[in-house]
Design an enzyme around this catalytic site. Sequence first.
Site, short mmCIF file in Angstrom:
data_model
loop_
_atom_site.label_atom_id
_atom_site.label_comp_id
_atom_site.label_asym_id
_atom_site.label_seq_id
_atom_site.Cartn_x
_atom_site.Cartn_y
_atom_site.Cartn_z
N SER A 238 0.85 -1.18 0.00
CA SER A 238 0.00 0.00 0.00
C SER A 238 0.89 1.24 0.00
O SER A 238 2.12 1.14 0.04
CB SER A 238 -0.89 0.00 1.23
OG SER A 238 -0.09 0.29 2.37
N LYS A 239 0.24 2.38 -0.01
CA LYS A 239 0.98 3.65 -0.09
C LYS A 239 2.00 3.81 1.03
O LYS A 239 2.99 4.51 0.87
CB LYS A 239 -0.01 4.81 -0.04
CG LYS A 239 -0.62 5.06 -1.39
CD LYS A 239 -1.18 6.47 -1.46
CE LYS A 239 -1.78 6.73 -2.83
NZ LYS A 239 -3.12 7.27 -2.77
N ARG A 240 1.72 3.16 2.15
CA ARG A 240 2.67 3.23 3.27
C ARG A 240 4.06 2.77 2.85
O ARG A 240 5.07 3.18 3.40
CB ARG A 240 2.22 2.30 4.40
CG ARG A 240 1.24 2.88 5.36
CD ARG A 240 0.98 1.93 6.52
NE ARG A 240 0.61 0.60 6.08
CZ ARG A 240 1.31 -0.50 6.32
NH1 ARG A 240 2.45 -0.42 6.96
NH2 ARG A 240 0.89 -1.67 5.90
N HIS A 241 4.10 1.84 1.89
CA HIS A 241 5.39 1.28 1.47
C HIS A 241 6.08 2.12 0.41
O HIS A 241 7.19 1.82 0.00
CB HIS A 241 5.18 -0.14 0.91
CG HIS A 241 4.59 -1.10 1.89
ND1 HIS A 241 3.26 -1.48 1.84
CD2 HIS A 241 5.12 -1.71 2.96
CE1 HIS A 241 3.01 -2.32 2.83
NE2 HIS A 241 4.12 -2.47 3.53
N GLY A 242 5.39 3.15 -0.07
CA GLY A 242 5.97 3.97 -1.14
C GLY A 242 5.00 4.00 -2.31
O GLY A 242 3.82 3.70 -2.15
#
Length: 468
Positions: A238-242
């Site tokens: 998800s966006k948390r990972h980039g």
Amino acid sequence: MTSIRTRFAPSPSGYLHVGGARTALFNWLYARHTGGRFILRIEDTDKARSTEDSIKAIFEALEWLGIDWDEGPFYQSKRTEIYRQYIERLVRTGHAYYCTCSPEKIQQMREKAMAAGDKPRYDGTCREKNLGPQPGAVVRFRAPYSGTTVLKDVVKGNIVFQNSELDDFVICRSDGTPTYNLAVVVDDLTMEINTIIRGDDHVMNTPKQILLYKALEAQLPVFAHVPMVLGNDRSRLSKRHGATSVTAYRDMGILPDALINYLARLGWSHGDQEFFTREELIQKFDIAAVGKSAGIFDPVKLQALNADHIKASDPASLAPRLVPFLARTGIEARPDQYMAKVIATLNTRSKTLVEMAEAARFYYLDQITFDEKAARKFLKPAVAPALEKLLAKLEQLDEFSDKSLEKVFIQVMEETGLKLGKIAQPVRVALTGTSVSPGIFEIIGVLGKKRVTDRLEKALEYIRERSG
Ligand code: GLU
């Protein structure tokens, strides 16, 4: 043997996620590998979440990836009449029924079931009422109360579902729109999809879909549920990972072939081979070799693979791709022969097109600016005679080849008593403005006489100004 028909069926509620792109890729590769057909279907029945912009973004990303479709795009929003016919058929054949239970009543059933420690489920109130269509009624599928439904999955093996766990799920809402499971099955049936490759987040829907196929007396497709793409902490990417959108990687200067190669390897393998051209992927991809374990998306590995793809690409074919990245650095240039030569000096040293564009700037600038530190260190009065000699000799030289340039440099070394190292760095700063660049002969060869001599003159001016 009937030919393979696969599909990609995105819900257009955002950009194309790399996980979605991998699903599209597997379906596309499998169709191309087997000489089958690949169909694109836009699942836009959720009106609140589907947007025109997302649809455009999905097309754009697929086109950039080079994933082309043979049929479609089909839009679920335009197929209401087809779904209606199938819903009526299910009612007619006794596989579905109208239900007028109010939302409050359904809620009560849920609470009751949960209080008794059961799964929330419809209690069958309208099952035998034989109701006809009427305002506010939904249509429910008459699911079996006992027995099992088996999903024979190519990737996961057999998964057995207890029918008692399923309930009479809704196939048509009170506003006449079909639910997801109904629409998917009707589409896959009517589009003659015989191989469904999708993320394993859909496994839980599959028993319902299998029951619908059976009720419609249709042959089951082959199912292949592929593990999700994960981030480095093993949670769903998800966006948390980039960055997670395909176009974000495009804008970071990743080549489509590199991203395709990387995504294909997330979950699929062929021996221990890592680098695949597009053609090799088509030749070698098989769903039988898709693994059970989830792939972890690692942007650093993707960059490394991208470097390999840049290296392996024909410089002239990279030129049109480099153009927009050069433009971003303020360089307007055409993808011509000069650019191909520029690329040939940079393709073994660039991990992304962003890096390549940055490194290519000096080839295009009318006026280069010297990096302060490099100029101070290397453009000193002591090297002026060598630069002057070099300038004079290059002006006389008609043809710039490695050989002729080497000869000129040797002469300058002999005449000045300086070693190559002492001459090459100042020349590099003079020509590029910095102390890091491709090989000096390569640069001179590409820049050509006019640019080289102009820049050497500028460097000499700089030395004179500083010492004077
Ligand atoms: N529209 C679904 C999704 O985007 C895919 C449905 C399917 O592949 O069966 O997740």
